[in-house]
Design a protein around this motif. Structure first.
Motif, short mmCIF file in Angstrom:
data_model
loop_
_atom_site.label_atom_id
_atom_site.label_comp_id
_atom_site.label_asym_id
_atom_site.label_seq_id
_atom_site.Cartn_x
_atom_site.Cartn_y
_atom_site.Cartn_z
N ARG A 62 7.08 -13.39 11.29
CA ARG A 62 5.65 -13.43 11.57
C ARG A 62 5.04 -14.65 10.88
O ARG A 62 4.90 -14.68 9.67
CB ARG A 62 4.97 -12.14 11.10
N GLU A 63 4.70 -15.65 11.70
CA GLU A 63 4.04 -16.84 11.14
C GLU A 63 2.61 -16.53 10.75
O GLU A 63 2.11 -16.97 9.72
CB GLU A 63 4.09 -17.98 12.16
N ASN A 64 1.93 -15.78 11.61
CA ASN A 64 0.59 -15.27 11.32
C ASN A 64 0.38 -14.06 12.23
O ASN A 64 1.24 -13.77 13.07
CB ASN A 64 -0.49 -16.35 11.51
N ALA A 95 -1.48 -5.63 23.49
CA ALA A 95 -1.29 -4.23 23.12
C ALA A 95 -2.61 -3.64 22.65
O ALA A 95 -3.50 -4.36 22.19
CB ALA A 95 -0.23 -4.10 22.03
N SER A 96 -2.71 -2.34 22.75
CA SER A 96 -3.94 -1.63 22.39
C SER A 96 -3.63 -0.62 21.30
O SER A 96 -2.53 -0.04 21.26
CB SER A 96 -4.51 -0.92 23.62
N ALA A 117 -0.54 -2.85 12.72
CA ALA A 117 -0.40 -4.25 12.34
C ALA A 117 -0.73 -5.21 13.48
O ALA A 117 -0.43 -6.41 13.38
CB ALA A 117 1.03 -4.50 11.86
N LEU A 118 -1.37 -4.72 14.53
CA LEU A 118 -1.78 -5.61 15.61
C LEU A 118 -2.91 -6.52 15.14
O LEU A 118 -3.73 -6.12 14.30
CB LEU A 118 -2.28 -4.80 16.81
N PRO A 119 -3.00 -7.75 15.66
CA PRO A 119 -4.17 -8.58 15.36
C PRO A 119 -5.43 -7.94 15.94
O PRO A 119 -5.34 -7.08 16.82
CB PRO A 119 -3.84 -9.91 16.04
N THR A 147 -7.53 -8.79 18.11
CA THR A 147 -7.67 -8.87 19.57
C THR A 147 -6.62 -8.03 20.30
O THR A 147 -6.74 -7.80 21.51
CB THR A 147 -7.54 -10.33 20.03
N GLY A 148 -5.56 -7.63 19.60
CA GLY A 148 -4.45 -6.94 20.23
C GLY A 148 -3.50 -7.87 20.96
O GLY A 148 -2.51 -7.42 21.53
N THR A 149 -3.79 -9.15 20.95
CA THR A 149 -3.01 -10.13 21.70
C THR A 149 -2.25 -11.05 20.73
O THR A 149 -2.83 -11.54 19.76
CB THR A 149 -3.91 -10.97 22.61
N PHE A 150 -0.98 -11.26 21.02
CA PHE A 150 -0.20 -12.19 20.20
C PHE A 150 0.83 -12.90 21.08
O PHE A 150 1.08 -12.52 22.22
CB PHE A 150 0.48 -11.48 19.02
#
Length: 297
Positions: free
Chosen positions: A205-207, A269-270, A244-246, A248-251
């Motif tokens: 995980r870079e960020n 993801a939600s 641990a999702l960001p 926005t839920g988007t990565f």
């Protein structure tokens, strides 16, 4: 068994716009007459990690039945071959929604394209799930990988995650550890066969919005997948389980870089819904197709 039919085999590479990147997949659009032995023989002939076979088609309803084979065995679900098939269909019948009936259930897809740009396909996974890996599962896997517990990121604990197939998710503490992947092929295949895992989803995980991934696939007769859509969906479910999702839920996942086949997977993801969306491009390789040989299979 002698192959009585000679189906056209399309070759696409998924999660890239560069024919030299991404993960190649075979696509057989007219596989209704093929039995399992013939599909396995074709997949072995193609030599990619997976080939998708369209065994029933309703172009009007835009609904299709698919099966997936690696060179060694049938696979319940394959994300990159799903994206490749969706793009190949969109180029032939037009962009828009599609439905694929697969061995793991119904997969909804959306396809779209900018003016003269490559087609994008977004698959919505079956419901994902994730559980902590057992000590025995982890110890055997680390030994086959030639990793130590100190190589892992303590913030992202080992899990077995499902997004159509089961994958052991291991988070590396450093990018260097991930880049230096050098595992025992036979030992890892034995561990994976024993637990029914399709790939290992090894990530760094870079960020919160950017991951790097590598996916060993010895059970399919392939050292490593350059892009793995099913594992990307599983990773989305894993992060949801860990909260641990960001925001926005988007990565984004970068995969295939260490193989010289860069791939880009976008995941949505939600926190409240178990299904995960995975998006990417796909392009034809070499602009040509072939037909399966008529030899013994």
């Amino acid at each position: 068994m002698t192959l009585r039919t000679h189906p056209e085999i399309l070759r696409y590479t998924a999660f890239t716009t560069d024919p030299a990147g991404g993960n190649p997949a075979g696509v057989v659009m007219d596989a209704a007459a093929l039995d399992e032995t013939a599909m396995l023989a074709i997949s072995a002939e193609v030599g990619y990690s997976e080939t998708a076979f369209v065994t029933a088609a309703d172009n009007t309803a835009r609904r299709f039945r698919l099966r997936y084979f690696s060179p060694l065995a049938e696979v319940a679900f394959c994300g990159h071959a799903t994206v490749a098939t969706a793009v190949a269909l969109a180029e032939r019948i037009g962009t828009g929604p599609l439905v694929f009936d697969t061995p793991v259930g119904e997969i909804a897809l959306d396809t779209s394209a900018d003016l003269e740009g490559p087609v994008t396909a977004t698959l919505t996974s079956v419901p994902t799930r994730s559980r902590p890996a057992t000590t025995a599962e982890l110890d055997a896997s680390l030994a086959a990988l030639r990793w130590s517990p100190q190589d892992l990121d303590p913030a992202l604990p080992p899990h077995v995650a499902f997004g159509g197939n089961e994958h052991l998710v291991l988070a590396s503490a450093t990018r260097e550890r991930l880049a230096a992947l050098d595992y025992d092929f036979d030992a890892l295949a034995e561990v994976m066969h024993g637990h029914g895992w399709t790939t290992l989803q090894l990530v760094w995980r870079e960020n919160p919005e950017l991951f790097h991934a590598r996916d060993p696939f010895p059970v399919g007769g392939v050292v490593e997948d350059p892009a793995t859509g099913a594992a990307a969906a599983a990773l989305g479910g894993y992060l949801r389980t860990l909260h641990a999702l960001p925001p926005t839920g988007t990565f984004t996942i970068h995969q295939g870089e260490d193989l010289g086949r860069p791939s880009l997977l976008r995941v949505e993801a939600s926190t409240t819904h178990p299904r995960v969306r995975v998006s990417g491009h796909a392009v034809a390789i070499g602009g040509a197709s072939t037909r399966a040989g008529a030899g013994e299979a």
